[in-house]
Every structure is written in C-alpha cells, then in structure tokens.
Write an enzyme that holds these catalytic residues in place. Structure first.
Site, PDB file in Angstrom:
ATOM      1  N   SER A 167     -15.157  20.622 -61.632  1.00 31.76           N
ATOM      2  CA  SER A 167     -15.357  21.336 -60.428  1.00 31.76           C
ATOM      3  C   SER A 167     -14.283  22.692 -60.584  1.00 31.76           C
ATOM      4  O   SER A 167     -14.904  23.534 -61.321  1.00 31.76           O
ATOM      5  CB  SER A 167     -14.890  20.511 -59.142  1.00 31.76           C
ATOM      6  OG  SER A 167     -15.549  21.174 -57.902  1.00 31.76           O
ATOM      7  N   LYS A 219     -18.498  28.274 -34.867  1.00 33.04           N
ATOM      8  CA  LYS A 219     -17.336  28.464 -35.103  1.00 33.04           C
ATOM      9  C   LYS A 219     -16.677  27.294 -35.774  1.00 33.04           C
ATOM     10  O   LYS A 219     -15.807  27.302 -36.461  1.00 33.04           O
ATOM     11  CB  LYS A 219     -16.368  28.792 -33.696  1.00 33.04           C
ATOM     12  CG  LYS A 219     -14.798  29.162 -34.109  1.00 33.04           C
ATOM     13  CD  LYS A 219     -14.697  30.091 -35.107  1.00 33.04           C
ATOM     14  CE  LYS A 219     -13.122  30.537 -35.186  1.00 33.04           C
ATOM     15  NZ  LYS A 219     -12.827  31.491 -36.523  1.00 33.04           N
TER      16      LYS A 219
END
Length: 337
Positions: A167, A219
C-alpha cells in the site's frame, strides 16, 4: 523499642529522599514543557569502513600468521594507491525507513534527504530500505514526494524491501529507479481501504440522543455515532474510488511498463511473484545489495534522530535513583524480618 525507633527514622529518611527526587523530576519536566523542542541531529555511519574492519578481524582469526601478514601488506599497498588517486570513490547514502500507520517517520526522512541533496555529487546514489504495510494516504504521499526530490535532482535511487512494502509502502518503493525485494517480502496491495464502527443502534437502545451539525452536504459522509444514510455511503465509496485512481496513476507514472489493471486490485504478492508482475526488478536482500555496492563505493548510512532533552536525562537518572532507594529499603526490610 530502640530498634523500632531506629528503623522508623531510617524509613522516614528514605521516604524523604524519594519524595525529594520526585519533586525535582516534576519541576524539571514542568520547565521542559515550556521550552521549545530541541532540534535533532544527523548520525553518519561509514558502512564500508565497518565491513573492511569486520573482514580484517575475521582474516586475523582464520588465516595463518604468514597469510595474515601478507594480507595486511596488500591492504597497506591498496590504501597507499588510493591516497595517490586524485578522485575519491562515489558515495552511496543509505536510509532506513520503517513506517507506521501515520507515516510520522517522514519528519526524519525529509531531514535525511535534505542533507543528502546538500552534499551529493553527480556520481553518488541513494539506497532506501523501506519497511511498511502502509497507512494514511497523506502521510505516505508526502513520504513518496520526499523520495521524488532525489529523482528531480537526478540522483539514482534504489529501494530494498526485506519484509514488507505494501500500500503506502509500495507507493514509496515505486518511485525508485530500481526495486529489490527478498524472496518472501510482501509487495503490492495497491488499493484503498477505510472502515469505522457505528454505534447509533446502541445509543438508541439506551435512549441516548446524538446530534451532528454540518454546513455542506458532504462535510461528513459517514459517522460513528449518528445514523448513516445510503447517500453518505455512496459518497464515501466515491471518494475511495477517486483515491484509488490517484494511487494507480501515481504508480503508473513511475512504472509505466507494468500492467496496472492487473496489479492494482488490492492484492499483495511475495517478492518472487512480484518480479513476474513487474512490481520489483530483482530478488535480493538489502544486505547483499549493500555488500555489492561497498566494493566500489563508499557506503554511508545516514540517520536523523532527536537529541535527548536534559529533562529526559535527569528524569532517567532520578528514576534510577528512586529504584536504588526502594531496592535498599526492601533489602533492609527483609533483613529485619
């Protein structure tokens, strides 16, 4: 009664000493909190010199006196010839990066790379031992950008993977001009994952209200305590996909010949499999790579580390003193019994 009185006095003195030491530690630590953090320092280790010294020690043990004398004579002749040469050997700077989830080690990495860029010549190169299973995107993005500074400066960069570069760890590794991996090193995992618990049903069960107020439709997409919506889940998944696209584009930029669709599935592979997929270039441990480089280059390990504060040193000393007093008390108590 006289014995008990003496023992009580001794105990009182001991307790007083312990309290006094603790008070000093608290004062020092409190004052250190007000001071600015001390700057770290660079530590340089000449790996080539260490390897030569190791070889000499082993030769001394394994060779006969006559053979070792001839070996020493040859060493002196080689050193004399090297001194006559006008040019010094090119350097290989070695950095160890053992990354955590937040990639906090990038703070030291940026100092190490800045130091190398300050002194490196055109013939020098850098080798980075990467060990990380990945973590936060922005942390490893910055770590990869630090390595890219070397590429921008036209300094050859080699990455060695002895255990794992997955990763975010592979995000760093793919920047290199050449990537080595041990046979069973874990490589790849070009994917994005995010997970979080949700306690909304538990809160409802206990009649606990939870409110969250935002400005902007997205948000917050998913929440830990509130009730998640399908719309929020969809947006969250969209953001993951966008991050994955950026990850794949980043890897493709540095390894354009690799079939990114085949390897960007989130899977990981062992080194000997990864070489077939183009994730790495060769199978080797960092030890063998460094041994090979040390034959023709001066290999220098560089490490940026924080200095120990005075408060830390005093606290450690005080801790040792407290331990000593307590140990003596225990010995005295056992002797009394």
């Amino acid at each position: 009664m006289e014995f008990l009185s003496e023992y009580g006095m001794f105990l009182a003195k001991a307790v007083t000493i312990v309290v006094a030491i603790l008070a000093v530690v608290i004062v020092v630590l409190a004052s250190s909190m007000k001071q600015k953090a001390e700057k770290g320092e660079l530590k340089l280790t000449d790996v080539t010199d260490e390897l030569k010294q190791l070889e000499k020690e082993l030769k001394e043990e394994l060779l006969s006196k006559k053979q070792f004398k001839a070996y020493e004579k040859k060493l002196k002749a080689d050193d004399k010839a090297a001194d006559k040469e006008e040019t010094s050997p090119s350097k290989v700077f070695v950095i160890d990066f053992k990354g955590s989830i937040d990639a906090g080690e990038v703070a030291s990495l940026r100092e190490e790379i800045t130091a190398i860029l300050t002194v490196a010549d055109k013939d020098d190169q850098v080798l980075v031992n990467v060990e990380s299973g990945g973590g936060m995107v922005h942390g490893y993005g910055l770590a990869s950008s630090q390595l890219d500074r070397l590429k921008q400066a036209k300094i050859p960069l080699t990455i060695c993977i002895d255990k794992v570069a997955a990763s975010g760890g592979y995000m760093m590794a793919c920047v290199a001009d050449k990537v080595y991996a041990a046979p069973f090193a874990i490589v790849g995992s070009i994917g994005v994952v995010a997970q979080l618990p949700n306690f909304s049903r538990l809160l409802k069960k206990h009649d606990i209200d939870y409110e969250q107020h935002t400005a902007g439709d997205f948000k917050r997409t998913l929440t830990v305590f509130g009730e998640n919506t399908d719309e929020g889940r969809e947006k969250f998944q969209e953001e993951l996909e966008e991050t994955h696209v950026l990850f794949k584009e980043f890897v493709s930029k540095y390894r354009p010949d690799m079939d990114i669709a085949k390897v960007a599935t989130g899977e990981h592979w062992y080194g000997q499999q990864a070489i077939e997929l183009g994730l790495v270039d060769a199978i080797s441990t960092s030890d063998d790579v460094i041994l090979g480089l040390a034959k023709e280059h001066q290999v220098i390990k560089i490490k940026y580390q924080m200095k120990k504060k005075l408060a830390d040193k005093i606290a450690h000393g005080a801790s040792m003193s407290v331990d000593g007093v307590l140990n003596r008390l225990m010995e005295r108590e056992n002797a009394v019994k």
